[in-house]
Design a protein around this motif. Structure first.
Motif, short mmCIF file in Angstrom:
data_model
loop_
_atom_site.label_atom_id
_atom_site.label_comp_id
_atom_site.label_asym_id
_atom_site.label_seq_id
_atom_site.Cartn_x
_atom_site.Cartn_y
_atom_site.Cartn_z
N SER A 78 124.16 -1.01 -57.29
CA SER A 78 123.12 -0.30 -56.57
C SER A 78 123.67 0.98 -55.96
CB SER A 78 122.56 -1.17 -55.43
OG SER A 78 121.97 -2.33 -55.93
N ALA A 79 122.84 2.00 -55.96
CA ALA A 79 123.21 3.27 -55.35
C ALA A 79 122.20 3.61 -54.27
CB ALA A 79 123.26 4.38 -56.40
N LEU A 80 122.67 4.23 -53.21
CA LEU A 80 121.81 4.63 -52.10
C LEU A 80 122.01 6.09 -51.76
CD1 LEU A 80 122.48 1.65 -49.63
CD2 LEU A 80 120.48 1.94 -51.11
N ARG A 81 120.98 6.67 -51.19
CA ARG A 81 121.07 7.97 -50.53
C ARG A 81 120.82 7.67 -49.06
NH1 ARG A 81 118.14 9.04 -55.35
NH2 ARG A 81 119.14 10.64 -56.60
N ILE A 82 121.49 8.40 -48.16
CA ILE A 82 121.25 8.13 -46.75
C ILE A 82 120.93 9.40 -45.99
CG2 ILE A 82 122.53 5.96 -46.63
CD1 ILE A 82 124.88 7.40 -45.50
N MET A 83 120.07 9.24 -44.98
CA MET A 83 119.65 10.32 -44.09
C MET A 83 120.03 9.89 -42.69
SD MET A 83 117.87 13.20 -43.69
CE MET A 83 116.89 13.32 -45.19
N ALA A 84 120.66 10.79 -41.95
CA ALA A 84 121.08 10.49 -40.59
C ALA A 84 120.66 11.63 -39.67
CB ALA A 84 122.59 10.29 -40.54
N SER A 85 120.77 11.38 -38.38
CA SER A 85 120.44 12.43 -37.42
C SER A 85 121.68 13.20 -36.97
CB SER A 85 119.71 11.84 -36.20
OG SER A 85 120.52 10.87 -35.57
N SER A 86 122.87 12.67 -37.28
CA SER A 86 124.11 13.34 -36.87
C SER A 86 125.25 12.93 -37.79
CB SER A 86 124.45 12.96 -35.43
OG SER A 86 124.79 11.59 -35.36
N GLU A 87 126.33 13.70 -37.72
CA GLU A 87 127.53 13.37 -38.49
C GLU A 87 128.11 12.03 -38.06
OE1 GLU A 87 129.22 14.67 -41.04
OE2 GLU A 87 128.06 16.51 -41.30
N SER A 88 128.08 11.74 -36.75
CA SER A 88 128.66 10.47 -36.28
C SER A 88 127.83 9.28 -36.77
CB SER A 88 128.78 10.46 -34.75
OG SER A 88 127.52 10.58 -34.13
N GLN A 89 126.52 9.42 -36.78
CA GLN A 89 125.65 8.36 -37.30
C GLN A 89 125.93 8.15 -38.79
OE1 GLN A 89 121.32 8.98 -37.73
NE2 GLN A 89 121.08 7.30 -36.26
N LEU A 90 126.08 9.24 -39.50
CA LEU A 90 126.37 9.17 -40.93
C LEU A 90 127.71 8.48 -41.18
CD1 LEU A 90 125.39 10.10 -43.74
CD2 LEU A 90 126.69 12.19 -43.37
N ALA A 91 128.72 8.84 -40.41
CA ALA A 91 130.05 8.24 -40.58
C ALA A 91 130.03 6.74 -40.32
CB ALA A 91 131.06 8.93 -39.66
N GLU A 92 129.31 6.32 -39.27
CA GLU A 92 129.23 4.89 -38.95
C GLU A 92 128.53 4.12 -40.07
OE1 GLU A 92 127.41 2.00 -35.47
OE2 GLU A 92 127.73 4.12 -35.00
N ALA A 93 127.46 4.68 -40.59
CA ALA A 93 126.74 4.03 -41.69
C ALA A 93 127.59 3.97 -42.95
CB ALA A 93 125.43 4.76 -41.97
N MET A 94 128.29 5.06 -43.25
CA MET A 94 129.13 5.09 -44.45
C MET A 94 130.22 4.02 -44.37
SD MET A 94 128.09 7.49 -46.58
CE MET A 94 129.42 8.19 -47.52
N GLU A 95 130.79 3.83 -43.19
CA GLU A 95 131.82 2.81 -43.02
C GLU A 95 131.25 1.42 -43.29
OE1 GLU A 95 134.73 1.03 -39.56
OE2 GLU A 95 134.04 3.09 -39.37
N PHE A 96 130.07 1.13 -42.74
CA PHE A 96 129.45 -0.17 -42.98
C PHE A 96 129.09 -0.34 -44.45
CE2 PHE A 96 125.56 -2.62 -43.63
CZ PHE A 96 126.02 -3.87 -43.27
N LEU A 97 128.45 0.66 -45.03
CA LEU A 97 127.98 0.55 -46.42
C LEU A 97 129.13 0.46 -47.42
CD1 LEU A 97 125.00 3.05 -46.26
CD2 LEU A 97 124.86 0.56 -46.48
N ALA A 98 130.28 1.00 -47.06
CA ALA A 98 131.45 0.92 -47.94
C ALA A 98 132.01 -0.50 -48.02
CB ALA A 98 132.54 1.88 -47.46
N GLY A 99 131.58 -1.37 -47.11
CA GLY A 99 132.00 -2.77 -47.17
C GLY A 99 133.36 -3.02 -46.60
N SER A 100 133.85 -2.13 -45.76
CA SER A 100 135.17 -2.29 -45.12
C SER A 100 136.25 -2.56 -46.15
CB SER A 100 135.12 -3.40 -44.07
OG SER A 100 134.15 -3.11 -43.10
N GLY A 101 136.18 -1.88 -47.28
CA GLY A 101 137.21 -2.01 -48.29
C GLY A 101 136.99 -3.14 -49.28
N ASP A 102 136.01 -4.00 -49.05
CA ASP A 102 135.71 -5.10 -49.96
C ASP A 102 134.74 -4.60 -51.02
OD1 ASP A 102 134.89 -7.36 -51.31
OD2 ASP A 102 134.66 -8.58 -49.50
N SER A 103 135.23 -4.35 -52.22
CA SER A 103 134.40 -3.75 -53.27
C SER A 103 133.22 -4.64 -53.67
CB SER A 103 135.24 -3.41 -54.49
OG SER A 103 135.80 -4.59 -55.02
#
Length: 162
Positions: A78-103
């Motif tokens: 699955s692929a996603l596009r994400i929209m955030a209100s700030s760079e920090s919000q985007l970074a936090e979401a990216m970290e969660f969505l990346a699965g903390s290194g668990d592919s």
């Protein structure tokens, strides 16, 4: 006008007046609004989302993302596009969505945006903006699942009931 448009997608959010990989913001917004297999997850709060969002987006406020992750498409393939209100919000979401290194748990983010007045103007200019709280579901279980659940419930403890 919004429609299915494809282009190489950047790996980071870019400013509304910039482009990356030869792909304009208009083209990226059109691809996000096309409601193709890659869903658009809007992480902003519900009132910001209702005030304006990209057509076809799904509102998942960042503080609810982990709790509602079962509503996202399965991560594998699955692929996603994400929209955030700030760079920090985007970074936090990216970290969660990346699965903390668990592919096995990570989603692929193919594009990201920061909602700005210029992005909202661009979306309005190409008719890709919507208003209101309505949010598109990104993933639904098989339509056979409710039937299976009712059969299992009817079965109870009798293995021959099916």
């Amino acid at each position: 006008m919004c429609g299915p448009t494809r282009c190489p997608t950047p790996s980071k959010a870019i400013e509304a007046d910039a482009s990356d990989n030869g792909c304009s913001l208009d083209t990226r917004l059109q691809a996000a609004a096309a409601q193709d297999a890659a869903g658009l997850v809007d992480l902003r709060n519900p009132s910001s989302y209702a005030a304006g969002h990209i057509k076809g987006a799904s509102n998942f406020p960042l503080e609810e993302l982990q709790l509602r992750s079962g509503e996202l498409p399965p991560p594998t393939g699955s692929a996603l596009r994400i929209m955030a209100s700030s760079e920090s919000q985007l970074a936090e979401a990216m970290e969660f969505l990346a699965g903390s290194g668990d592919s096995r748990k990570g989603w692929t983010v193919i594009d990201s945006f920061i909602w700005t007045p210029s992005l909202a103007s661009a979306a309005a200019r190409i008719d890709c903006i919507a208003h209101g709280a309505s949010s598109r579901p990104l993933w639904l279980p098989s339509p056979h699942l409710p039937r299976l659940a009712s059969l299992l419930e009817a079965r109870g403890s009798d293995p021959d009931a099916l």
